[in-house]
Structures are given as structure tokens and as C-alpha cells.
Design an enzyme around this catalytic site. Structure first.
Site, PDB file in Angstrom:
ATOM      1  CB  ALA A   1       8.908   3.973  -2.822  1.00 14.02           C
TER       2      ALA A   1
ATOM      3  CE  LYS B   1      -4.229   1.774   0.871  1.00 10.19           C
ATOM      4  NZ  LYS B   1      -4.702   2.298  -0.384  1.00 10.19           N
TER       5      LYS B   1
ATOM      6  N   GLY C   1       6.577   1.037   5.494  1.00 11.75           N
ATOM      7  CA  GLY C   1       7.485   0.133   4.786  1.00 11.75           C
ATOM      8  C   GLY C   1       7.519   0.374   3.289  1.00 11.75           C
ATOM      9  CB  CYS C   2       4.842   0.840   0.803  1.00  9.86           C
ATOM     10  SG  CYS C   2       4.095  -0.783   1.088  1.00  9.86           S
ATOM     11  CB  THR C   3       7.039   5.531   2.487  1.00 10.23           C
ATOM     12  OG1 THR C   3       5.666   5.812   2.207  1.00 10.23           O
ATOM     13  CG2 THR C   3       7.852   6.803   2.400  1.00 10.23           C
TER      14      THR C   3
END
Length: 178
Positions: free
Chosen positions: A71, A61, A66-68
Site C-alpha cells: 500500500a 489483509k 506485506g500488505c502495508t
């Protein structure tokens, strides 16, 4: 009993993600929409593979911690992936307006992010394990796909921290075999 079921549910979600597509399998082709530097685009995996290896990384998401971080790590390694001849594509079930913002704010205009449809999530066997079947989120799985469409590396782990390092090493290993 109730506490046991809650614990079991949490363990199922917290367990390491696993990808069923093994090294050597043919990567399923797909066409989808995405964003690069906030601009929408349409792409097909088969077309990207004509230009070299593809790092296809699925994340749960946009704008979550974690995704930030993942990325940003991929964006910082952009030049290393380019030197190795690879393209990086982030994939999630987020909608296009979210991906447009994420591509600018967290991917720092360095690489595209695209919508992973239910069909793509299923084809790559990256569905987030959940208690109910209502979720369309993917787990955190990175694939390195050779230009011939074969998967040469798979890393599936909800912890984002090793995905960039491991996929870059796999891509650099491919370059040495050329």
C-alpha cells in the site's frame, strides 16, 4: 505421515498465487463499498473505466507486513499512475471500518481501498489457497484493466515488491498505444 501433511499444507499456502483471468479476458464488473482518506464511498468498476485504465490490486489483509508495504509503495507511485492516466484501487475482504483506517494510515490518502466480496474474489479467481474453504481472503494479484474492460496485464505473486513496478509499466505501455 503427519509431518508430510503439514508440509504439504504449508507448501499449498506458500506457493505462488495464480490468477485464472488471462490477459484479453473481460474484467467482471462489480459494485462495492470502500474508503478514500477515511471516507466511505460506493463505486462500480464500469464507471471508473469510463475515466481511463484501472489498476485493480487484490491483497490478503490490511495492516499485515506485506500488505502495508505494498500500500505504501502504491501511494508513493500515485503521481506516476496519474500521469499515465490510471486509477489505482486496492481490494481485500476486510470490513469497511478496517478499510477506512487503512486508507488513511497505510495508503496515505493516495488511493481508495474497497471490499472484495466473496463473489468478486471468485469472479477474479483470486481466492487465497487454503487447507479449508473457510477463508475469504484474496491472494496478491494485480490486474491492469483497459477502458474497454479488457484485462491487459496480470501479476500474481504473494511477494508484494514487484506489483507497483510491473503494473505501472503495463499502464505506461497502454498510454503509448493510444
Amino acid at each position: 505421515m503427519h509431518k508430510f501433511l503439514i508440509g504439504l499444507s504449508i507448501a499449498a499456502v506458500a506457493a505462488p498465487a495464480s490468477a485464472a483471468l488471462p490477459v484479453g479476458a473481460t474484467a467482471p464488473n462489480f459494485t462495492t463499498v470502500g474508503a478514500l482518506a477515511g471516507r466511505p464511498f460506493r463505486f462500480q468498476l464500469a464507471q471508473l473505466l469510463k475515466r481511463g485504465p484501472v489498476v485493480l490490486y487484490f491483497y490478503p489483509k490490511a495492516f499485515t507486513k506485506g500488505c502495508t508495504l505494498e500500500a505504501r509503495a502504491f501511494s508513493e507511485a500515485r503521481d506516476d499512475f496519474r500521469k499515465a492516466g490510471a486509477q489505482v484501487i486496492g481490494m481485500s475482504a476486510d470490513d469497511l471500518p478496517t478499510l477506512k483506517r487503512f486508507s488513511v494510515e497505510e495508503c496515505r490518502n493516495a488511493f481508495p481501498v474497497a471490499t472484495a466480496t466473496r463473489a468478486t474474489i471468485k469472479a477474479y479467481d483470486v481466492a487465497m489457497p487454503v487447507v479449508n474453504n473457510l477463508s475469504t481472503m484474496s491472494n496478491r494479484t494485480s490486474y491492469v484493466i483497459a477502458p474497454n474492460g479488457k484485462i491487459v496485464f496480470v501479476h500474481s505473486d504473494l511477494n508484494w515488491s514487484e506489483h507497483v513496478k510491473k503494473t505501472l509499466a503495463a499502464v505506461e505501455g497502454l498510454k503509448g498505444k493510444s
